[in-house]
Design a protein around this motif. Structure first.
Motif, PDB file in Angstrom:
ATOM      1  N   PRO A 153       0.814  -1.231   0.000  1.00 41.02           N
ATOM      2  CA  PRO A 153       0.000   0.000   0.000  1.00 41.02           C
ATOM      3  C   PRO A 153       0.842   1.274   0.000  1.00 41.02           C
ATOM      4  O   PRO A 153       0.493   2.251  -0.668  1.00 41.02           O
ATOM      5  CB  PRO A 153      -0.828  -0.130   1.287  1.00 41.02           C
ATOM      6  N   GLY A 154       1.954   1.267   0.732  1.00 44.23           N
ATOM      7  CA  GLY A 154       2.787   2.453   0.818  1.00 44.23           C
ATOM      8  C   GLY A 154       3.425   2.848  -0.493  1.00 44.23           C
ATOM      9  O   GLY A 154       3.855   4.000  -0.657  1.00 44.23           O
ATOM     10  N   ALA A 155       3.501   1.925  -1.449  1.00 43.12           N
ATOM     11  CA  ALA A 155       4.093   2.243  -2.747  1.00 43.12           C
ATOM     12  C   ALA A 155       3.179   3.131  -3.582  1.00 43.12           C
ATOM     13  O   ALA A 155       3.633   3.812  -4.509  1.00 43.12           O
ATOM     14  CB  ALA A 155       4.421   0.964  -3.512  1.00 43.12           C
ATOM     15  N   GLY A 156       1.883   3.119  -3.289  1.00 39.22           N
ATOM     16  CA  GLY A 156       0.939   4.016  -3.958  1.00 39.22           C
ATOM     17  C   GLY A 156       0.756   3.756  -5.440  1.00 39.22           C
ATOM     18  O   GLY A 156       0.403   4.681  -6.191  1.00 39.22           O
ATOM     19  N   VAL A 157       0.924   2.523  -5.875  1.00 40.77           N
ATOM     20  CA  VAL A 157       0.826   2.223  -7.304  1.00 40.77           C
ATOM     21  C   VAL A 157      -0.567   2.507  -7.851  1.00 40.77           C
ATOM     22  O   VAL A 157      -0.717   3.013  -8.968  1.00 40.77           O
ATOM     23  CB  VAL A 157       1.211   0.747  -7.562  1.00 40.77           C
ATOM     24  N   LEU A 158      -1.590   2.223  -7.080  1.00 44.77           N
ATOM     25  CA  LEU A 158      -2.967   2.333  -7.572  1.00 44.77           C
ATOM     26  C   LEU A 158      -3.614   3.683  -7.284  1.00 44.77           C
ATOM     27  O   LEU A 158      -4.778   3.896  -7.651  1.00 44.77           O
ATOM     28  CB  LEU A 158      -3.823   1.222  -6.954  1.00 44.77           C
ATOM     29  N   VAL A 159      -2.888   4.593  -6.660  1.00 46.89           N
ATOM     30  CA  VAL A 159      -3.476   5.884  -6.288  1.00 46.89           C
ATOM     31  C   VAL A 159      -3.963   6.641  -7.523  1.00 46.89           C
ATOM     32  O   VAL A 159      -3.205   6.870  -8.466  1.00 46.89           O
ATOM     33  CB  VAL A 159      -2.451   6.748  -5.526  1.00 46.89           C
ATOM     34  N   GLY A 160      -5.223   6.986  -7.531  1.00 48.68           N
ATOM     35  CA  GLY A 160      -5.792   7.791  -8.605  1.00 48.68           C
ATOM     36  C   GLY A 160      -6.118   7.055  -9.889  1.00 48.68           C
ATOM     37  O   GLY A 160      -6.577   7.662 -10.860  1.00 48.68           O
ATOM     38  N   ALA A 161      -5.891   5.749  -9.924  1.00 44.08           N
ATOM     39  CA  ALA A 161      -6.149   4.994 -11.153  1.00 44.08           C
ATOM     40  C   ALA A 161      -7.653   4.908 -11.422  1.00 44.08           C
ATOM     41  O   ALA A 161      -8.433   4.620 -10.517  1.00 44.08           O
ATOM     42  CB  ALA A 161      -5.566   3.592 -11.046  1.00 44.08           C
ATOM     43  N   GLY A 162      -8.019   5.161 -12.670  1.00 41.54           N
ATOM     44  CA  GLY A 162      -9.431   5.101 -13.044  1.00 41.54           C
ATOM     45  C   GLY A 162      -9.614   4.417 -14.383  1.00 41.54           C
ATOM     46  O   GLY A 162      -8.711   3.716 -14.877  1.00 41.54           O
ATOM     47  N   GLU A 163     -10.774   4.631 -14.993  1.00 37.48           N
ATOM     48  CA  GLU A 163     -11.077   3.973 -16.263  1.00 37.48           C
ATOM     49  C   GLU A 163     -10.125   4.409 -17.366  1.00 37.48           C
ATOM     50  O   GLU A 163      -9.853   3.661 -18.301  1.00 37.48           O
ATOM     51  CB  GLU A 163     -12.517   4.280 -16.671  1.00 37.48           C
ATOM     52  N   GLN A 164      -9.614   5.640 -17.274  1.00 36.79           N
ATOM     53  CA  GLN A 164      -8.745   6.158 -18.334  1.00 36.79           C
ATOM     54  C   GLN A 164      -7.297   5.727 -18.167  1.00 36.79           C
ATOM     55  O   GLN A 164      -6.468   5.913 -19.071  1.00 36.79           O
ATOM     56  CB  GLN A 164      -8.800   7.697 -18.344  1.00 36.79           C
ATOM     57  N   THR A 165      -6.969   5.109 -17.027  1.00 38.57           N
ATOM     58  CA  THR A 165      -5.575   4.794 -16.717  1.00 38.57           C
ATOM     59  C   THR A 165      -5.132   3.493 -17.380  1.00 38.57           C
ATOM     60  O   THR A 165      -5.788   2.456 -17.229  1.00 38.57           O
ATOM     61  CB  THR A 165      -5.367   4.676 -15.197  1.00 38.57           C
ATOM     62  N   VAL A 166      -4.031   3.560 -18.096  1.00 34.48           N
ATOM     63  CA  VAL A 166      -3.429   2.376 -18.722  1.00 34.48           C
ATOM     64  C   VAL A 166      -2.272   1.904 -17.843  1.00 34.48           C
ATOM     65  O   VAL A 166      -1.476   2.718 -17.369  1.00 34.48           O
ATOM     66  CB  VAL A 166      -2.915   2.702 -20.140  1.00 34.48           C
ATOM     67  N   PHE A 167      -2.201   0.604 -17.606  1.00 35.80           N
ATOM     68  CA  PHE A 167      -1.138   0.025 -16.796  1.00 35.80           C
ATOM     69  C   PHE A 167      -0.160  -0.744 -17.681  1.00 35.80           C
ATOM     70  O   PHE A 167      -0.567  -1.479 -18.586  1.00 35.80           O
ATOM     71  CB  PHE A 167      -1.716  -0.955 -15.761  1.00 35.80           C
TER      72      PHE A 167
END
Length: 305
Positions: free
Chosen positions: A81-95
């Motif tokens: 969790p502390g790495a914050g990888v998923l912070v703010g990710a939404g439908e428009q976000t490409v991984f």
């Protein structure tokens, strides 16, 4: 505006990846911001770098909270969790994830709404070029960038390292770009961020303690032993006893964490529970008795605690 985050660990080249991608954007005629973000600098600890790119002046500052593209260099980080990888990710976000696992598995595992791609995993000998690979993979997903601009950016940013390392990084960057170029244009520019929609951080208000309680003081000795910093490692140091000259004072003195202990026979031993993998000992050993292997390989061999 493109808003892009690179996530990795200290020593994996995320600062370099951001610089390369930022320079590629600049060569394509964009206004660019690129910067790394980390706390106390230490090898193996989660860090991230961000890139903003726009054809118009950029007035945004600070951490990107609505990313259009997230690149993950170490597939262990999404679980931290502390790495914050998923912070703010939404439908428009490409991984884009550097992993042996299938993209569909990551999409399901992380419950991602946007598109997910995997970056071909590098061999052990190529891992030191991970930054160039991440930059190359990211460039392939962006419509306005091409491989010629990418290679030019690598050459400009890494020129001080010498022609051999520059060419090696170019080779890795090209390979990553070509592996993902069929998905070119998958990542799109995000819209402007409205000031009226801004959500301030959920700050915690902490009451002030009495002076005797809040004054800096150490009430018990040896408490640092309870913090096992060995979890930070990405590289695992090993001592070849057949090559060790038992000049113990060198490696044990230079170890910044005091993680190298010396027995009665003057032989050094590594305390892996507290070794953070900075590899200072490897650089200082005059006989090159200390080598390193990837932490995952060490774990598979039962070397890690």
């Amino acid at each position: 505006m493109y808003r892009i985050r690179f996530h990795g660990r200290g020593g994996q080249g995320m600062k370099t990846a951001g610089r390369i991608l930022g320079s590629t954007f600049f060569l394509a005629g964009f206004e660019v911001q690129d910067a790394p973000r980390y706390g106390a600098e230490r090898r193996g600890a989660p860090i991230f770098a961000y890139v903003r790119a726009s054809k118009t002046p950029i007035f945004e500052r600070g951490i990107i909270t609505r990313p259009d593209l997230i690149i993950v260099a170490d597939d262990h980080l999404p679980a931290i969790p502390g790495a914050g990888v998923l912070v703010g990710a939404g439908e428009q976000t490409v991984f884009l994830i550097h992993s042996n696992e299938k993209a569909a598995l990551w999409k399901e595992r992380l419950n991602l709404q946007g598109q997910v791609f995997t970056l071909p995993v590098l061999t052990d000998s190529e891992l030191r070029f991970r930054g160039a690979a991440c930059a190359g993979g990211a460039a392939a997903l962006l419509e306005e960038l091409n491989i010629d601009l990418l290679v030019e950016a690598v050459q400009e940013e890494l020129a001080p390292l010498g022609s051999v390392l520059v060419e090696a990084n170019c080779t890795i960057a090209r390979a990553a770009y070509n592996a993902l170029v069929e998905h070119r244009g998958a990542a799109h520019e995000g819209g402007p961020v409205s000031a009226t929609e801004y959500t301030p951080p959920n700050w915690l208000t902490l009451p002030c303690d009495a002076p005797l309680l809040s004054a800096p003081a150490i009430h018990a000795p040896a408490t640092s032993e309870l913090t096992q910093t060995g979890l930070w490692r990405s590289e695992h140091p090993l001592i070849d006893t057949s090559r060790c000259n038992r000049c113990w004072w060198i490696c044990s003195t230079f170890c910044p964490e005091g993680a190298i202990q010396v027995d009665a026979a003057r032989r050094p031993h590594i305390d892996y529970a507290h070794c953070k993998g900075c590899m200072v000992c490897l650089a200082q050993c005059p006989t090159h008795a200390i080598t390193a292997i990837p932490e995952e390989e060490a774990a598979a061999q039962g070397e890690s605690p």
